[in-house]
Write a protein that holds these residues in place. Structure first.
Motif, PDB file in Angstrom:
ATOM      1  N   GLU A 391       0.832  -1.198   0.000  1.00  0.00           N
ATOM      2  CA  GLU A 391       0.000   0.000   0.000  1.00  0.00           C
ATOM      3  C   GLU A 391       0.869   1.252   0.000  1.00  0.00           C
ATOM      4  OE1 GLU A 391      -4.143   1.403   2.183  1.00  0.00           O
ATOM      5  OE2 GLU A 391      -2.978  -0.278   2.960  1.00  0.00           O
ATOM      6  N   ARG A 392       1.960   1.223   0.788  1.00  0.00           N
ATOM      7  CA  ARG A 392       2.837   2.401   0.895  1.00  0.00           C
ATOM      8  C   ARG A 392       3.736   2.559  -0.327  1.00  0.00           C
ATOM      9  NH1 ARG A 392       3.692  -0.056   5.779  1.00  0.00           N
ATOM     10  NH2 ARG A 392       5.771  -0.715   5.082  1.00  0.00           N
ATOM     11  N   PRO A 394       3.926   0.506  -3.652  1.00  0.00           N
ATOM     12  CA  PRO A 394       3.509  -0.596  -4.524  1.00  0.00           C
ATOM     13  C   PRO A 394       4.571  -0.990  -5.558  1.00  0.00           C
ATOM     14  CG  PRO A 394       2.302   1.426  -5.031  1.00  0.00           C
ATOM     15  CD  PRO A 394       3.005   1.662  -3.746  1.00  0.00           C
TER      16      PRO A 394
END
Length: 505
Positions: A391-392, A394
């Motif tokens: 998420e942070r 990708p």
């Protein structure tokens, strides 16, 4: 990097997003035109030092050529463009010719440096000497007429063509690249494209023969299980997509080499490397994950159950020795490397994909093929562990992002019941292999192999031929639509289940 191209191609196959395909194929096309590609002998150098793919670091790595061969095959599957199939074939030809052990395994790398042609044995080696040409050297091999055409097409200049030469190693030398297209070359010399194509093919053959007499770069001849697993996938997929039997023969020979030279069947133990008859170092997580991937790709090429069952056994060892209960795979096995302060777990897909990324992908495939819910849960734990990072950041894990998409989708199985030599079976397989279809498991129940498969995989019981004809079952989590013997109906069902067109549609 190859992992990024792979992500884009799989994303396109899953969503039909044209931009993803365009990014992948534009990159692959420009690479195949540039100096990073060996236009004489095939294969790719390790990387380019400029943004136009013109100036390579001339080292050739097996893992690069393995992954890139798959990407070019997938680009061809998605577009039908001959450039991509040609580049894949030439890359595989390079590996077969220059990187293959007589018994079947693949060597690791060729160095960037070598002695310049006609240099003394104790002379200084230089970058790219094996691959560079002067204009006079080309004309000496081809003659002035063919030489002029070749030099135009591949950007050869009298004073050399390197845009940059920080170490002075390319003086008056040329790095071949596609300076002009085939139509431009034909127009320049007043010939047909067919005539130019034939002239260039003959010219490349003559230059390859001449180049073979030069001092070769040093060969790193150790054979690594992990990189051989990647290359096994390349040859297996080449047979699936291009239907050339020699690629299947190479893939099968590679698997037999891995089995006989790098595997202890009694211990279910894979070794990391083999050289000169000696195998050493217990296999690491990427050895297991990459070989499992290669074996699954080989199973989907020749449908010999032994490869599927061996992949499943290796997956069990991967779980017992490398899996962390919180998800993910350590590089070294528990109990190995006691001198290490910590056990390392890779957290990025780099020039090679991370072991955890490939493990998650192949365990999902095995779960879909063998009905192994424990493997599915292990894959999902791994994806959950790295979820925050994906998420942070990708771009750090493109391979694992593809596995996330596979896990989120419906597990599809395509089961064909019939002999591999039967025309209807061949055509059904061709329909499947022509279409980009991520997250699907392909199985064939042949008269010879179905008994063994049904014994190990009871979910296949009851899938029989209808009226004695080859029959296709299209399933989601082994809940199947009505089976059919009609090839046209199979094509229709595949089209309904796909976001992208079949090649040729």
């Amino acid at each position: 990097m190859p992992v990024n191209q792979d992500f884009l191609l799989r994303y396109y196959a899953r969503t039909g997003e044209a931009k993803a395909l365009a990014m992948a194929v534009t990159t692959l096309e420009q690479m195949s035109k540039g100096g990073i590609y060996d236009h004489i002998g095939g294969g790719f150098a390790r990387y380019s030092v400029d943004d136009e793919w013109r100036i390579p670091h001339f080292e050739k790595m097996l893992y690069d050529n393995a992954q890139l061969s798959v990407n070019y095959l997938e680009a061809y599957r998605a577009t039908g463009a001959p450039r991509f199939s040609r580049t894949a074939k030439e890359t595989l030809e390079y590996v077969m010719r220059d990187m293959t052990h007589p018994e079947g395994g693949f060597y690791s790398a060729e160095d960037a440096d070598s002695l310049p042609p006609d240099a003394a044995a104790d002379a200084h080696k230089s970058e790219g000497a094996f691959y560079l040409w002067t204009a006079d050297e080309i004309d000496a091999v081809l003659g002035s007429t063919a030489g002029e055409v070749f030099r135009y097409r591949y950007g050869v200049e009298e004073g050399g063509n390197a845009p940059e030469d920080p170490h002075g190693e390319f003086t008056e030398k040329n790095i071949l690249y596609e300076a002009y297209s085939l139509p431009e070359t034909a127009k320049k010399f007043g010939r047909t494209e067919g005539e130019i194509k034939r002239l260039l093919r003959v010219s490349r053959g003559k230059l390859l023969e001449a180049r073979a007499k030069r001092p070769r770069p040093s060969l790193d001849d150790k054979i690594l299980a992990s990189w051989n697993g990647l290359m096994l996938s390349g040859f297996a997929k080449a047979y699936q997509i291009l239907e050339e039997p020699r690629y299947l023969a190479v893939a099968q020979k590679t698997a037999r080499f891995l089995e006989s030279r790098l595997y202890d069947a009694k211990k279910n133990l894979l070794y990391h490397r083999w050289r000169d008859g000696e195998r050493k170092i217990a296999g690491m997580a990427d050895d297991y994950a990459f070989v499992i991937q290669g074996l699954l790709d080989l199973y989907e090429a020749d449908f010999d159950p032994r490869w599927l069952f061996w992949a499943e056994s290796l997956a069990d060892r991967l779980q017992s020795d490398f899996f962390d209960e919180g998800g993910g795979y350590y590089m070294t096995a528990a109990g190995e490397g006691e001198h290490l302060l910590v056990r390392v777990m890779e957290d990025s897909d780099n020039v090679e994909p991370a072991a955890s990324s490939v493990a998650a992908s192949v365990l999902l495939r095995l779960a879909h093929m063998a009905g192994r819910d424990d493997l599915r849960k292990a894959a999902e734990k791994t994806l959950t562990r790295f979820g925050g990072q994906m998420e942070r950041a990708p771009r750090s894990l493109p391979g694992m992002l593809s596995a996330v998409a596979d896990a989120a989708g419906k597990p599809r199985q395509i089961v064909i019941v019939g002999g591999l030599e039967e025309p209807e079976t061949i055509e059904m397989l061709r329909l499947v292999n022509r279409r980009p279809m991520p997250a699907r498991a392909l199985m064939v129940l042949t008269p010879k192999g179905r008994g063994e498969l049904e014994k190990r995989l009871p979910q296949l019981k009851g899938m029989g031929p209808i009226g004695g004809k080859p029959t296709a079952y299209l399933c989601v989590n082994f809940a199947c639509a009505l089976p059919t013997t009609d090839v046209a109906k199979v094509a229709e069902m595949l089209a309904q289940d796909s976001k992208v067109p079949n090649r040729g549609e």
